[in-house]
Every structure is written in C-alpha cells, then in structure tokens.
Design an enzyme around this catalytic site. Structure first.
Site, short mmCIF file in Angstrom:
data_model
loop_
_atom_site.label_atom_id
_atom_site.label_comp_id
_atom_site.label_asym_id
_atom_site.label_seq_id
_atom_site.Cartn_x
_atom_site.Cartn_y
_atom_site.Cartn_z
N ALA A 98 0.83 -1.20 0.00
CA ALA A 98 0.00 0.00 0.00
C ALA A 98 0.87 1.25 0.00
O ALA A 98 0.69 2.15 -0.83
CB ALA A 98 -0.93 -0.01 1.21
N ARG B 215 -12.28 -18.40 4.70
CA ARG B 215 -11.40 -18.77 5.81
C ARG B 215 -12.11 -18.91 7.14
O ARG B 215 -11.80 -19.80 7.93
CB ARG B 215 -10.31 -17.71 5.94
CG ARG B 215 -9.40 -17.74 4.76
CD ARG B 215 -8.45 -16.58 4.75
NE ARG B 215 -7.60 -16.72 3.57
CZ ARG B 215 -6.68 -15.85 3.22
NH1 ARG B 215 -6.49 -14.76 3.95
NH2 ARG B 215 -5.94 -16.05 2.15
N ARG C 204 -12.15 -11.36 5.37
CA ARG C 204 -11.52 -11.06 4.07
C ARG C 204 -11.37 -12.33 3.25
O ARG C 204 -10.91 -13.35 3.78
CB ARG C 204 -10.14 -10.43 4.28
CG ARG C 204 -9.37 -10.29 2.98
CD ARG C 204 -8.07 -9.57 3.18
NE ARG C 204 -7.04 -10.35 3.82
CZ ARG C 204 -6.28 -11.26 3.21
NH1 ARG C 204 -6.47 -11.56 1.94
NH2 ARG C 204 -5.34 -11.90 3.89
N LEU D 10 -3.97 -7.96 -1.09
CA LEU D 10 -3.04 -7.35 -2.04
C LEU D 10 -3.82 -6.47 -3.01
O LEU D 10 -3.41 -5.37 -3.36
CB LEU D 10 -2.26 -8.43 -2.80
CG LEU D 10 -1.43 -9.39 -1.93
CD1 LEU D 10 -0.66 -10.37 -2.81
CD2 LEU D 10 -0.45 -8.63 -1.05
C1 FAD Z 1 2.10 -15.12 5.46
C2 FAD Z 1 1.14 -14.20 4.77
C3 FAD Z 1 0.72 -14.48 3.49
C4 FAD Z 1 -0.18 -13.65 2.84
N1 FAD Z 1 -0.59 -13.96 1.57
C5 FAD Z 1 -1.46 -13.13 0.94
C6 FAD Z 1 -1.87 -13.42 -0.39
O1 FAD Z 1 -1.45 -14.38 -1.01
N2 FAD Z 1 -2.75 -12.57 -0.98
C7 FAD Z 1 -3.24 -11.47 -0.34
O2 FAD Z 1 -4.03 -10.74 -0.92
N3 FAD Z 1 -2.84 -11.17 0.92
C8 FAD Z 1 -1.97 -11.98 1.56
N4 FAD Z 1 -1.58 -11.67 2.85
C9 FAD Z 1 -1.99 -10.38 3.44
C10 FAD Z 1 -1.12 -9.26 2.86
O3 FAD Z 1 0.19 -9.70 2.69
C11 FAD Z 1 -1.11 -8.02 3.74
O4 FAD Z 1 -2.40 -7.70 4.15
C12 FAD Z 1 -0.54 -6.84 2.98
O5 FAD Z 1 0.70 -7.17 2.40
C13 FAD Z 1 -0.41 -5.62 3.87
O6 FAD Z 1 0.21 -4.61 3.13
P1 FAD Z 1 0.38 -3.15 3.73
O7 FAD Z 1 1.13 -2.37 2.72
O8 FAD Z 1 -0.94 -2.64 4.17
O9 FAD Z 1 1.26 -3.34 5.05
P2 FAD Z 1 2.68 -4.04 5.31
O10 FAD Z 1 3.16 -4.84 4.17
O11 FAD Z 1 2.55 -4.70 6.64
O12 FAD Z 1 3.67 -2.83 5.43
C14 FAD Z 1 3.69 -1.98 6.54
C15 FAD Z 1 4.75 -0.94 6.32
O13 FAD Z 1 4.65 0.02 7.35
C16 FAD Z 1 5.91 0.24 7.93
N5 FAD Z 1 5.67 0.62 9.32
C17 FAD Z 1 4.92 -0.01 10.25
N6 FAD Z 1 4.86 0.71 11.37
C18 FAD Z 1 5.60 1.82 11.15
C19 FAD Z 1 5.93 2.95 11.93
N7 FAD Z 1 5.46 3.14 13.16
N8 FAD Z 1 6.76 3.88 11.39
C20 FAD Z 1 7.25 3.74 10.13
N9 FAD Z 1 6.94 2.70 9.34
C21 FAD Z 1 6.13 1.76 9.85
C22 FAD Z 1 6.68 -1.02 7.74
O14 FAD Z 1 8.06 -0.75 7.78
C23 FAD Z 1 6.18 -1.44 6.36
O15 FAD Z 1 6.94 -0.77 5.39
C24 FAD Z 1 -0.68 -12.51 3.51
C25 FAD Z 1 -0.27 -12.24 4.81
C26 FAD Z 1 0.62 -13.08 5.44
C27 FAD Z 1 1.00 -12.80 6.85
#
Ligand code: FAD
Length: 659
Positions: free
Chosen positions: A46, A339, A455, A461
C-alpha cells in the site's frame, strides 16, 4: 446512545455514485505539478504504491519504513495471489461477481460502494503490475494463469508461484526507486513514526524515531498517509512478520482517529500448528493449496486417538475411514469455503476429539488425490516452494509416497491448524480514505475499509494496491486542493514541541520501570489471553474475563517491565516495549468491540449466537453498522460511534456455501 456518522459518500442512487467517482478521476490532471508535500508512512504494497503514484502526480513525498529497505516490508510474505475480475478463464467472472463475492465473503458487513470501486479497479492493478514486469504465472499459450481462492466459484487469482507479495513489492519498489532517483520521493529507512502532529485540527506532520541513532525527528507536510499494516501481532503468535506492530495506528487513534471494527480478526485455517511454548512465529501454508489439497480428519474416534498417541499415521487410514468434512458440510464450495468457515469447521472437529497431532489441534491437508491425478511435477510447479518450506519446518515432505492401499498411492499429508493472520478492522476512513482527522489518510491493511467481517483470500493485495495506485492518489487531491494556499507549517510550532516531548517522556518512563520481566515474556502472556478469550470462539463472560486479565497484565507491564540499555543509539528492546504498550490498547479495543457486538459475523464468532448447525448467526436488525471507537484515555472505555451500512445493489441475506 451511540453517535452516528456517515461515510461522506455523495448522495444519490448507487450507479450515479460510481459514475461520479469515474468522472472525478477524469478531472485529475497528472501533469499538474503541485508543490505540496505528503508524508507516507509505510513501504509495504500500500505505502510503496501510494508513494510512487503521488510522486508521479507531482507531489513531494517523504516515505518512511522501519526496515532497512522498502523491499523488506511484511507484504513480501504474501504467498498465494491477488484477485482481479479479468475473466481469462471464461468462467463467468465479472466486476459485479467479484464485488458480490467480496461483500458476501465479508458477511455483509463491508461498505458496499467501497467494494464496488475495489472490484472496478482490480483489473487495472494487474495491467499496472504486468507493465512493471511482475512475473505472474502464465499458461502455455502465454496468457496469465489463474487459480481459485476461498469464497469464489471462479478462477480469478493471479499469482507468481508462492511468492506473489514479493514479486508485487519488487514491482512497486522499482516505481518507487524511479521517483527516488527523480528527487520526488525522499526515503527514510529505519525510521519509526511515534506520533502524528495535529495543528488546528489537521494532521500536519509526524514525530519519527531514527531507529539507529535513537534520535527523535520532526517532519511536517500538507497531509499524512499511514500504510503501516495490521494488528495481528497483538496475539503474539501469528503469521505476520515479527516486526509488524500497530504503534502508528494506535497513536493516530489516541489523537482522535476513530478505530473501526477492531473485533474483525481473521484466523487463517491453513497454518503449521503450534508445536511448543518457545515459538515466537507461526507459518502460513497458503490458501492456494486448497485448490489441490483436501482437508480431512478420521471418521472414527479410535483412529484419531491412535494418531494423537503416535501409534498410527495418517496414510494408514483408508479412504472410507476419512472424513473430508468441508466437502461433506459445504458441497458447493468444498475445500474452498472462506477462511472463517474453514477455521471454525477445523476447530469444531478438533474440539470433538478428532484432531490428528499429539496436541489434538491439527487436521490433515492431503495432496494424494491431486498428485495421483496430475503427477508430482505439476503439483511442484504450483506449490514447490510451499512444500519445501513445510519440509524445512516439519521435516516432512508432502510429495513423499508413504503407503499404498488397494493400488492407490498415499502421500504424506501436511498437518495444519487455524492461526491469527489478518485484521479486517483498522483506522476508520471515509470513501476518500480520509480518517476522522482531516489531512490524515489510512490505506492498506491498517484501514478498515473493504473486507467487512471476513476477508476473502487474495483480496488484501488487491485492496492495498487499489488504495495505493488507483484510489488515494485521486481522492487525496480533494483535500490537497485547498491546501495549495496554505504554507507548510514549521516544525518549531508548539504542537511539534509537545508531541516530541511526550514521546521522549514515554521512552524515559519505559526505561525507568527497571522491573524484572522482559517485553517478550509479557507479550507472550498477552497473546495467551487474546487467543483464549478473544480468539476463535468468544463469549460475553470470556471477553469480560479477558479484559480483566489484560488490565492486570498491563499493570504488570507498567510496574515490572525491564528494558535494558538507553534511548541513545539502537535499542530494539525499547522499540518492542513501545509496540507492546500499543498492543495492550489494541487488545482491549478488540475485546470491547467483540463484547458490544452481540451477534456472530465473519471472523467475529460469539458462541452465544450460532445456528443449530454451528454457523455464525448475524443480527442485521441491531448490528448492521460499522462500529467506530473514539479514544477516551488510558483505562477508560472508548465511546462507540455507529456508521450505518447502506446496501442498494446487493440483497443482504444469510451466507450460504452449501449449495
Ligand atoms: C504469510 C502471509 C501471506 C499472505 N498472503 C497473501 C496473499 O497471497 N494474498 C493477499 O491478498 N494477501 C496476503 N496476505 C496479506 C497481505 O500480505 C497483507 O495484508 C498486505 O501485504 C499488507 O500490506 P500493507 O502495505 O498494508 O502493510 P505491510 O506490508 O505490513 O507494510 C507496513 C509498512 O509500514 C511500515 N511501518 C509499520 N509501522 C511503522 C511505523 N510506526 N513507522 C514507520 N513505518 C512503519 C513497515 O516498515 C512497512 O513498510 C498474507 C499475509 C501473510 C501474513
């Protein structure tokens, strides 16, 4: 009497709203180079996609992450795939169908218009990622390949082996890197946002800690976007990366951002079971495995007892003595039910004594039928890295032949059990992804917006990238449009002073407790409380007990914590202590919300509210709303504010995956 809010969706019949949204997109001119600064916290799918897109549109972006590179964000863990309604399989898929499946999958607790927008942009995401060079799996003829995920009867999941998140993140990272080189994005790696700074009621900046030097620094901007992921690690053991935390989100909540639907926590059915009390992490076996793996437990209790005692192995149990309980209970969707449904069904079998490992808390995921039908090569092409990962952790290779009964080969099955995986709840946002604090936006897993109470697989993703590439870059401009006349505020303002002093004082407080317990020992105990009382099966009594135990443990944290070292330089224990402080706030919020919602829906299962067949029983008359919580200070119960849900295109009904 709870207050009511609305989501600022323009009035009018549903199709008009969605047309307006499209018309609005056309008004935006990407060449209009505005000199406005935006802080984006997070570089997961994101955050990275939003930072790159905002920079592409002309904004100056400050992008923060706690890891040493954006490529190490938790998003790289995503295995199975990403949904889109391309209908390459010609199996009747459409934008409407993806929209419908997602709303139904979320147990009719998502905001309808948001989900439609998500489905609409899903196809653009795939085109965007292909253009970036993301190596999606392809058919022999060159067409992108698809597989199925839970809650859908079509194949709409695009994937890159079992590493989809990593490949998508590399794509987003390459776009981000172009903007870094162009000077439009300034990256701050190993920086943690500790607080959001509010000036005259608007988010105007953040206080961030340089994790290497330990210094607090101030940053100001015209708007702040948080993309900091979910709060699954409140439960200590989860499939999330160890660094995942909810500090940024909780700090925004403390500053006045509503937190929505915190009780909607996803428990994933196919994880490697817990195998001892020294574990700090659980491993997911991707849902994609349910395309070819069949889930079962023995039919006979004596077989289950023998498996638990280790005197029998799964492959010794013949076909007629196996209970493929998902196929039996849900013939229309079989192993591909959503799920929440699959997790509860596994728990039900294990609670009745049919679990298959030494703890009685596991079921089999068996590839014998598909390997016999397709051959091991094909199965390895689809899931090779997952089989290898399973072997590395358990020393069992699911492609090994173990037995032959009546000429049929039986392969060693995986053992799996539900585990905490994803959080549907999050910071409340309106249709434009703006929180209840003007100028503060939340995207990706850290907002609550699109998934309702459950979800569907492969849609996180999709949502993260929809928010980052296609929604926020447009909607944020409605806010920024009138910011062009405002100068960027100075970080010398008293509001920045006060915020920095408060963060500094908190670090001193934690360091000076000088008690006897490590952060991890307390966090593990919090995790036990969460799993036991706020986990898969919840009751009013259990939730009250859980809340009481959390208060007691938080007192222990405040009085008996030991954090070694100082606040100068790198101090990982101090950072973990700050995260744990916020997991306490979060855990209590999950319990409050669960206690206030006297119904079962999706991932929120109150045992008092179930059908005779053990399915979740919703109460649409009283709980058809988004539950938003307003912070009222430490130790006080937060205030519940309700955003009524309005469904105009979909008929709200009881979920049915049986026929
Ligand atoms: C094992 C696993 C497999 C998955 N497989 C799938 C799949 O196949 N398909 C699917 O759709 N979803 C899947 N998911 C879910 C999906 O991966 C996540 O919901 C998604 O990647 C979250 O993305 P995001 O960008 O919101 O957050 P994240 O990828 O968690 O990124 C968070 C970011 O915020 C930063 N951050 C956090 N706190 C702070 C702070 N206080 N200060 C500065 N930076 C901070 C971190 O450094 C990181 O860069 C899976 C999840 C897991 C655990």
């Amino acid at each position: 009497m709870a207050k009511k809010i609305d989501s600022k969706i323009p009035a009018g019949p549903v199709p008009e709203k969605w047309k307006e949204y499209k018309a609005h997109q056309r008004l935006v001119n990407p060449k209009n180079k505005l000199k406005l600064d935006v802080i984006v916290v997070g570089t997961g799918l994101a955050g990275a996609s939003a930072a790159a897109s905002l920079a592409e549109m002309g904004f100056n972006v400050y992008n923060f992450c706690i890891q040493d590179s954006p490529r190490r964000a938790h998003s790289i863990a995503a295995q199975g795939g990403i949904n889109a309604a391309k209908c390459y399989q010609n199996d009747g898929d459409s934008i409407y169908r993806l929209f419908y499946d997602t709303v139904k999958g979320g147990d009719y607790r998502a905001r309808e218009a948001n989900v439609y927008r998500l489905a609409e942009v899903s196809n653009n995401i795939i085109d965007q990622c292909v253009a970036q060079g993301v190596p999606f799996a392809r058919e022999y003829g060159g067409m992108l390949a698809n597989r199925s995920f839970g809650g859908a009867q079509v194949s709409r999941t695009f994937y890159a082996k079992g590493q989809t998140g990593q490949q998508l993140l590399l794509g987003a990272y390459s776009s981000l890197s172009c903007q870094v080189k162009a000077g439009k994005v300034k990256l701050y790696t190993r920086y943690e946002m500790e607080d959001v700074v509010i000036v005259d009621g608007r988010a105007r900046g953040i206080i961030a800690k340089n994790l290497v030097t330990g210094k607090l620094e101030r940053f100001s901007a015209n708007a702040v976007v948080i993309a900091t992921g979910g709060y699954g690690n409140t439960y200590f053991l989860s499939t999330n990366a160890m660094g995942c935390n909810c500090t940024a989100a909780v700090q925004c909540y403390r500053k006045g951002a509503y937190f929505a639907n915190p009780s909607y926590v996803q428990i994933h059915p196919t994880c490697i079971p817990v195998h001892g009390d020294k574990q700090s992490k659980l491993t997911l076996m991707s849902e994609s495995l349910r395309n070819d793996g069949r889930i079962w437990v023995p039919k006979k209790i004596e077989d289950a007892k023998a498996l638990q005692a280790g005197t029998k192995q799964g492959w010794e149990i013949p076909e007629e003595d196996r209970d493929y309980y998902l196929e039996r209970r849900y013939p229309a969707f079989g192993n591909l039910v959503p799920r929440d449904v699959a997790s509860r069904a596994a728990k039900e079998r294990c609670d009745k004594g049919f679990g298959v490992n030494n703890t009685g808390l596991a079921v089999f995921l068996d590839f014998s039928e598909s390997i016999n039908r397709l051959g091991l090569d094909v199965i390895m092409q689809r899931y090779g890295n997952l089989f290898e990962m399973y072997e590395e952790i358990t020393d069992v290779f699911p492609g090994d032949v173990a037995n032959e009964i009546n000429g049929v080969k039986y392969y060693k099955p995986m053992m799996i059990y539900p585990a905490i995986h994803y959080t549907m709840g999050g910071i409340w946002v309106d249709y434009e992804l703006q929180t209840s604090i003007p100028g503060l936006f939340a995207i990706g897993e850290c907002n609550f917006s699109d998934h309702g109470a459950n979800r569907l697989g492969a849609s996180a993703l999709m949502q993260g990238l929809a928010d980052g590439y296609f929604v926020l870059p447009y909607t944020i401009q409605n806010y920024l449009a009138d910011q062009a006349v405002w100068p960027k505020v100075s970080t010398d303002l008293p509001e920045f002073d006060a915020a920095e002093k408060a963060v500094d004082a908190e670090m001193d407080r934690l360091l000076n407790i000088k008690g006897k317990r490590s952060v991890d020992s307390i966090h593990k105990e919090l995790g036990h409380i969460m799993w036991e009382y706020v986990g898969m099966g919840r009751t009013a009594e259990g939730l009250k007990t859980g809340l009481k135990k959390m208060h007691e443990l938080e007192k222990e944290f405040d009085e008996n914590l030991f954090v070694p070292g100082t606040k100068e330089g790198l101090n990982i224990e101090l950072d973990k202590a700050i995260h744990l402080r916020d997991f306490f706030t979060m855990g209590q919020l999950v319990a409050f919300d669960a206690l206030s919602r006297n119904e079962s829906c999706g991932g929120h299962f109150r045992e008092e509210y179930q059908t005779e067949e053990g399915e979740a029983k919703r109460d649409d008359e009283n709980y058809f709303y988004v539950g938003c919580w307003d912070y009222k200070g430490k130790g006080n119960e937060p205030e519940l504010i309700k955003e009524p849900l309005e469904y105009e295109a979909i008929k709200v009904q009881t979920r049915n995956y049986k026929n």
